[in-house]
Design an enzyme around this catalytic site. Sequence first.
Site, PDB file in Angstrom:
ATOM      1  N   HIS A  52       0.849  -1.196   0.000  1.00  0.00           N
ATOM      2  CA  HIS A  52       0.000   0.000   0.000  1.00  0.00           C
ATOM      3  C   HIS A  52       0.881   1.241   0.000  1.00  0.00           C
ATOM      4  O   HIS A  52       2.099   1.148   0.110  1.00  0.00           O
ATOM      5  CB  HIS A  52      -0.987  -0.012   1.173  1.00  0.00           C
ATOM      6  CG  HIS A  52      -0.363   0.133   2.524  1.00  0.00           C
ATOM      7  ND1 HIS A  52       0.441  -0.852   3.084  1.00  0.00           N
ATOM      8  CD2 HIS A  52      -0.400   1.151   3.444  1.00  0.00           C
ATOM      9  CE1 HIS A  52       0.840  -0.446   4.289  1.00  0.00           C
ATOM     10  NE2 HIS A  52       0.355   0.759   4.523  1.00  0.00           N
ATOM     11  N   HIS A  54       1.545   3.972   1.868  1.00  0.00           N
ATOM     12  CA  HIS A  54       2.171   4.757   2.941  1.00  0.00           C
ATOM     13  C   HIS A  54       3.692   4.820   2.792  1.00  0.00           C
ATOM     14  O   HIS A  54       4.335   3.845   2.408  1.00  0.00           O
ATOM     15  CB  HIS A  54       1.783   4.186   4.312  1.00  0.00           C
ATOM     16  CG  HIS A  54       0.341   4.456   4.663  1.00  0.00           C
ATOM     17  ND1 HIS A  54      -0.373   3.693   5.559  1.00  0.00           N
ATOM     18  CD2 HIS A  54      -0.507   5.427   4.224  1.00  0.00           C
ATOM     19  CE1 HIS A  54      -1.606   4.183   5.663  1.00  0.00           C
ATOM     20  NE2 HIS A  54      -1.710   5.227   4.861  1.00  0.00           N
ATOM     21  N   ASP A  56       6.200   4.767   4.768  1.00  0.00           N
ATOM     22  CA  ASP A  56       7.079   3.810   5.459  1.00  0.00           C
ATOM     23  C   ASP A  56       7.050   2.426   4.802  1.00  0.00           C
ATOM     24  O   ASP A  56       7.705   1.497   5.276  1.00  0.00           O
ATOM     25  CB  ASP A  56       6.744   3.726   6.960  1.00  0.00           C
ATOM     26  CG  ASP A  56       5.360   3.185   7.236  1.00  0.00           C
ATOM     27  OD1 ASP A  56       4.412   3.549   6.519  1.00  0.00           O
ATOM     28  OD2 ASP A  56       5.206   2.382   8.177  1.00  0.00           O
ATOM     29  N   HIS A  57       6.336   2.302   3.692  1.00  0.00           N
ATOM     30  CA  HIS A  57       6.306   1.053   2.916  1.00  0.00           C
ATOM     31  C   HIS A  57       6.872   1.241   1.513  1.00  0.00           C
ATOM     32  O   HIS A  57       7.140   0.270   0.815  1.00  0.00           O
ATOM     33  CB  HIS A  57       4.877   0.511   2.820  1.00  0.00           C
ATOM     34  CG  HIS A  57       4.303   0.142   4.149  1.00  0.00           C
ATOM     35  ND1 HIS A  57       4.060  -1.156   4.526  1.00  0.00           N
ATOM     36  CD2 HIS A  57       3.976   0.914   5.218  1.00  0.00           C
ATOM     37  CE1 HIS A  57       3.584  -1.168   5.770  1.00  0.00           C
ATOM     38  NE2 HIS A  57       3.527   0.072   6.207  1.00  0.00           N
ATOM     39  N   HIS A 108      -7.271  -0.558   5.814  1.00  0.00           N
ATOM     40  CA  HIS A 108      -6.206   0.348   6.268  1.00  0.00           C
ATOM     41  C   HIS A 108      -6.028   1.458   5.225  1.00  0.00           C
ATOM     42  O   HIS A 108      -6.020   2.644   5.564  1.00  0.00           O
ATOM     43  CB  HIS A 108      -4.925  -0.447   6.469  1.00  0.00           C
ATOM     44  CG  HIS A 108      -3.741   0.357   6.883  1.00  0.00           C
ATOM     45  ND1 HIS A 108      -3.640   0.965   8.115  1.00  0.00           N
ATOM     46  CD2 HIS A 108      -2.583   0.650   6.226  1.00  0.00           C
ATOM     47  CE1 HIS A 108      -2.479   1.596   8.190  1.00  0.00           C
ATOM     48  NE2 HIS A 108      -1.821   1.425   7.067  1.00  0.00           N
ATOM     49  N   ASP A 130       0.013  -3.732   6.354  1.00  0.00           N
ATOM     50  CA  ASP A 130      -0.585  -3.184   7.575  1.00  0.00           C
ATOM     51  C   ASP A 130      -2.049  -3.599   7.726  1.00  0.00           C
ATOM     52  O   ASP A 130      -2.846  -2.869   8.327  1.00  0.00           O
ATOM     53  CB  ASP A 130      -0.509  -1.646   7.561  1.00  0.00           C
ATOM     54  CG  ASP A 130       0.904  -1.129   7.836  1.00  0.00           C
ATOM     55  OD1 ASP A 130       1.793  -1.945   8.119  1.00  0.00           O
ATOM     56  OD2 ASP A 130       1.099   0.098   7.733  1.00  0.00           O
ATOM     57  N   HIS A 168       4.965  -4.523  10.900  1.00  0.00           N
ATOM     58  CA  HIS A 168       5.354  -3.814  12.134  1.00  0.00           C
ATOM     59  C   HIS A 168       5.498  -4.774  13.315  1.00  0.00           C
ATOM     60  O   HIS A 168       4.752  -5.749  13.424  1.00  0.00           O
ATOM     61  CB  HIS A 168       4.324  -2.740  12.510  1.00  0.00           C
ATOM     62  CG  HIS A 168       4.314  -1.563  11.585  1.00  0.00           C
ATOM     63  ND1 HIS A 168       5.191  -0.504  11.730  1.00  0.00           N
ATOM     64  CD2 HIS A 168       3.557  -1.294  10.502  1.00  0.00           C
ATOM     65  CE1 HIS A 168       4.956   0.385  10.773  1.00  0.00           C
ATOM     66  NE2 HIS A 168       3.972  -0.068  10.017  1.00  0.00           N
TER      67      HIS A 168
END
Length: 257
Positions: A52, A54, A56-57, A108, A130, A168
């Site tokens: 996805h 975001h 941090d991905h 999410h 996530d 995570h």
Amino acid sequence: MQLLPIPAFTDNYIWVLHGTQRALVVDPGEAGGVMDWLKQHGLQLDTILITHHHADHTGGAASLRETTGARVVGPTGEPMPEPLQRVDEGDTVMVLGLPFQVIKVPGHTAGHIAYYCPDVDGKPLLFCGDTLFSGGCGRLFEGTPAQMLNSLDRLSALPDATQVCCTHEYTLANLKFAQAVEPHNTELAAYMAQCQALRTQNFPTLPSSILVEKQINPFLRSRQAAVRQAATVHNPLASNDDVSVFATLRAWKNVFK
Ligand SMILES: [Zn+2]
């Protein structure tokens, strides 16, 4: 094949699957740690899978692609580091000779996908970003409780032995909440002790498995009598249908300390 998580930021894992020469990575939020690791192990980066949008991905994807020439694969309908191969529900993407099925799991984010391979050296493997965490699930930033419940139902239906690779290390905090919901779940208590021991030595608690998650994760257990009852006690005004119970649990977790 070898499977391992490279830690990134405070609590992210960048999953790596590799053979003797080539590797895939999942959701590289940063490039540096992955590049160092590839060099140390003399491996060529073949493919970057993204679940996805975001940062941090995705943050390390463009740099890794430019440095290594790796192919990038990501979901349709989300902003992604172009150019990449877009995949959607029902697609199968071949990586390192393995067929990964794309499962759309909105909740999410609106276009979140998971990658599932039924057989990696005899074991099923899931990269779920996530959406599903050990003991928990992602926050609902773009989707509804009904969507997330449906997404988790689909992951829950995968084989028990499926290795669950979440992005995570949230497990201990999630299990604290799970114990508030189900204080009498003995499998949960045993799993909590096992995860605490791992974290004391700074080992990852992941991958988990679908079997374990069905035993301990309140978000996969929202139809269990004990979980329903806890949700009703927490919010007596909510309806008692499956989606409302799930929505109560997710809202409760958002404010749980
Ligand atoms: Zn996210």
